[in-house]
Scaffold this motif. Structure first.
Motif, PDB file in Angstrom:
ATOM      1  N   GLY A 220       0.795  -1.214   0.000  1.00 60.35           N
ATOM      2  CA  GLY A 220       0.000   0.000   0.000  1.00 60.35           C
ATOM      3  C   GLY A 220       0.826   1.262   0.000  1.00 60.35           C
ATOM      4  N   GLU A 221       2.028   1.194   0.550  1.00 58.57           N
ATOM      5  CA  GLU A 221       2.898   2.371   0.583  1.00 58.57           C
ATOM      6  C   GLU A 221       3.416   2.737  -0.799  1.00 58.57           C
ATOM      7  N   ARG A 222       3.183   1.868  -1.784  1.00 58.88           N
ATOM      8  CA  ARG A 222       3.630   2.126  -3.161  1.00 58.88           C
ATOM      9  C   ARG A 222       2.497   2.616  -4.059  1.00 58.88           C
ATOM     10  N   GLY A 223       1.305   2.774  -3.507  1.00 62.86           N
ATOM     11  CA  GLY A 223       0.178   3.180  -4.342  1.00 62.86           C
ATOM     12  C   GLY A 223      -0.906   3.857  -3.533  1.00 62.86           C
ATOM     13  N   VAL A 224      -2.150   3.609  -3.917  1.00 61.63           N
ATOM     14  CA  VAL A 224      -3.302   4.227  -3.264  1.00 61.63           C
ATOM     15  C   VAL A 224      -3.975   3.192  -2.367  1.00 61.63           C
ATOM     16  N   VAL A 225      -4.157   3.534  -1.115  1.00 64.27           N
ATOM     17  CA  VAL A 225      -4.861   2.682  -0.162  1.00 64.27           C
ATOM     18  C   VAL A 225      -6.223   3.308   0.113  1.00 64.27           C
ATOM     19  N   PHE A 226      -7.265   2.511  -0.018  1.00 62.22           N
ATOM     20  CA  PHE A 226      -8.621   2.985   0.250  1.00 62.22           C
ATOM     21  C   PHE A 226      -9.086   2.419   1.590  1.00 62.22           C
ATOM     22  N   LEU A 448      -0.668   6.731 -10.531  1.00 62.08           N
ATOM     23  CA  LEU A 448      -1.365   6.800  -9.240  1.00 62.08           C
ATOM     24  C   LEU A 448      -0.395   7.240  -8.151  1.00 62.08           C
ATOM     25  N   ASN A 449      -0.601   8.449  -7.647  1.00 71.67           N
ATOM     26  CA  ASN A 449       0.265   8.968  -6.595  1.00 71.67           C
ATOM     27  C   ASN A 449      -0.011   8.265  -5.271  1.00 71.67           C
ATOM     28  N   THR A 450       1.048   8.038  -4.527  1.00 75.54           N
ATOM     29  CA  THR A 450       0.924   7.364  -3.241  1.00 75.54           C
ATOM     30  C   THR A 450       0.090   8.214  -2.279  1.00 75.54           C
ATOM     31  N   ARG A 451      -0.945   7.620  -1.753  1.00 75.23           N
ATOM     32  CA  ARG A 451      -1.814   8.350  -0.822  1.00 75.23           C
ATOM     33  C   ARG A 451      -2.815   7.393  -0.175  1.00 75.23           C
ATOM     34  N   VAL A 452      -3.514   7.901   0.799  1.00 73.50           N
ATOM     35  CA  VAL A 452      -4.596   7.165   1.454  1.00 73.50           C
ATOM     36  C   VAL A 452      -5.889   7.929   1.218  1.00 73.50           C
ATOM     37  N   ILE A 453      -6.892   7.242   0.714  1.00 65.82           N
ATOM     38  CA  ILE A 453      -8.211   7.836   0.517  1.00 65.82           C
ATOM     39  C   ILE A 453      -9.162   7.148   1.484  1.00 65.82           C
TER      40      ILE A 453
END
Length: 520
Positions: A220-226, A448-453
């Motif tokens: 998840g630290e390499r992409g987008v975590v929902f 896809l920028n690394t982030r948490v949504i």
């Protein structure tokens, strides 16, 4: 009273008490000693009121208790609750319609036989008590009404029946937008979608579950975590989760739309446009691979009917597994992911974009099916620890993605890593049910920028989110009942609540008719 008769009387009463205690333990998720405590309390009441004593007989006729059928239905409910944790009547109905051949749950089949035997013995015991004690002839008639009124299985059926005359039976249909694509990227990306069997994001709680989610957290630290992806009714099993995430709708069973009730469904959701349909129309080559048989629950029909060129499961792949290296469901995940890597390499080397969908097995309840490679990595498996199997899933999937990345196979590719649904009853159940449960949803890709949504969502929101992650433009950021989680548009549960949506799923008729239009 003779010794043998006393033994018979108290043996019957003790057995009934243990059965009552077992039911309370299963439904209430209570400690193992609950049946003993309840049985002792029951026996104390029996002693005080002299239940079953010869002096209470007063009649020679031998009536059949009214409560036998309601008690048998309670045994059915308790078996389903013990097997799955929370009864999803939609899942029961759909599996009966779509077919349950090649079911790998051998332990639950054995449990079903044991439940049938235990329930039959209890029916005999209750019959003896009613005939031996005239007071119970009256009490059990009142008990019959209680058993019918409060059985969740019958309650669910009555609610479904009531939905036929619901005044707002098109609420979901009115909010359903047929999935469509308005704009395409210059270079459409490939898609790799991995369904992780029962590997929910709830396991990320390190205080409750330790490091079992560590590898997925690293991904998840390499992409987008929902965060906040909840489970909507009729999406809580594998096909339900697949349909929700690919079609933007819960999987409502065919119901009365299915004319040949005693034959398996000929098609699965013929009236729905799903992710496979949209990609197939744009020249994508589509492949599905899973370790279990695709005949189970109609997976083969769903994928074949919605644009997939290749649908492979246990029947097609077992000859490629090492000799004797199969579990009750089919291929172990290390075998499956090795074959998937070869398939993806072939798709990558061919012309045009592709979409690959895979389904793991390791974390399947109640205990999981960890691969030998996980045992080599993690140490011995005790045969019951589902957390071991969850960790195995994360480790295998992370290594699989790393291998693809090292080969350059993830260029211009969106990778989705998601649970198919929340776990059913497993060896960590008492801890799981105390948690704020949610599904895993992680997306990786060049753009896809690394982030948490973090949003309130369900699996029906995955379809539009995946389409926008791939760079496709969709009307109003919506598809089906779902809303893209990259957009500011509120999801249905943000607008109404999960409880409201679950009620609407139960009451809906028009959307059900629309999705199953053309079924046999």
């Amino acid at each position: 009273m003779s010794v043998s008769r006393k033994f018979h009387r108290w043996g019957v009463l003790a057995y009934i008490g243990l059965c009552i205690g077992y039911a309370i333990m299963v439904i209430g998720v209570l400690p193992w000693w609950t049946p003993v405590a309840v049985a002792l309390a029951w026996l104390a009441l029996a002693y005080g009121f002299r239940w079953g004593h010869p002096a209470q007989r007063q009649a020679t006729r031998k009536p059949l208790p009214w409560s036998l059928l309601p008690l048998a239905l309670w045994w059915v409910y308790i078996y389903l609750d013990d097997s799955f944790g929370q009864l999803d009547l939609g899942a029961v109905i759909f599996h009966l319609q779509a077919g349950i051949e090649e079911n790998g749950s051998t332990d639950r089949q054995i449990a079903g036989v044991l439940y049938a035997l235990a329930g039959s013995v209890m029916l005999v015991a209750v019959t003896w008590l009613v005939r031996a004690d005239h007071r119970w002839r009256l009490w059990e008639r009142v008990l019959t009404l209680f058993l019918i009124a409060f059985n969740p299985l019958l309650f669910g059926l009555s609610l479904r029946g009531a939905s036929v005359i619901d005044d707002d039976e098109s609420w979901l249909n009115d909010r359903y937008l047929s999935p469509a694509i308005e704009a395409e990227p210059a270079e459409p990306p490939n898609l790799i979608y991995l369904y992780l069997e029962s590997t929910e994001r709830t396991y990320a709680d390190t205080e409750a579950f330790g490091d079992v989610y560590e590898d997925l957290a690293d991904l998840g630290e390499r992409g987008v975590v929902f965060k906040g992806v909840k489970q909507l009714d009729n999406t809580g099993w594998t096909m339900g989760g697949m349909v929700a995430s690919q079609c933007g709708t819960p999987l409502m069973p065919a119901g009365l739309m299915h004319d040949n009730q005693f034959e398996p469904l000929s098609k699965v959701l013929p009236g729905a446009d799903c992710l496979g349909d949209l990609l197939h129309e744009r020249g994508y080559r589509l492949a599905y691979m899973g370790g279990a048989s695709t005949r189970f629950a109609g997976k083969n029909k769903f994928y074949a009917d919605h644009g997939f060129d290749t649908v492979l499961g246990k029947d097609e792949l077992q000859d490629e597994a090492p000799p004797g290296y199969l579990n009750d469901w089919g291929l172990y995940d290390d075998t499956l992911l090795g074959l998937a890597e070869t398939r993806i390499r072939h798709l990558h080397d061919s012309d045009g974009p592709y979409a690959f969908f895979g389904l793991t097995l390791a974390a399947h309840p109640p205990f999981g099916n960890p691969s030998q490679s996980c045992i080599d990595n993690q140490g011995p498996f005790d045969g019951t620890d589902i957390l071991y199997s969850v960790k195995c899933t994360g480790w295998l999937v992370k290594n699989f993605i790393d291998r693809l990345d090292d080969e350059g196979l993830l260029d211009n590719t969106v990778v989705v890593v998601a649970s198919d649904h929340l776990s059913m009853k497993n060896s960590a159940w008492e801890t799981l049910v105390d948690e704020n449960r949610e599904n895993t949803l992680i997306m990786l890709g060049d753009s896809l920028n690394t982030r948490v949504i973090e949003r309130s969502a369900t699996m029906v929101d995955v379809l539009p989110t995946v389409l926008e992650a791939m760079g496709f433009g969709i009307p109003q950021h919506r598809a089906g009942l779902g809303v893209s989680l990259f957009s500011p548009t509120p999801t249905l549960i943000e607008r109404y609540s999960l409880q409201t949506l679950n009620r609407r799923v139960r009451d809906e008729n028009r959307l059900q008719e629309r999705l199953w239009s053309g079924v046999n």
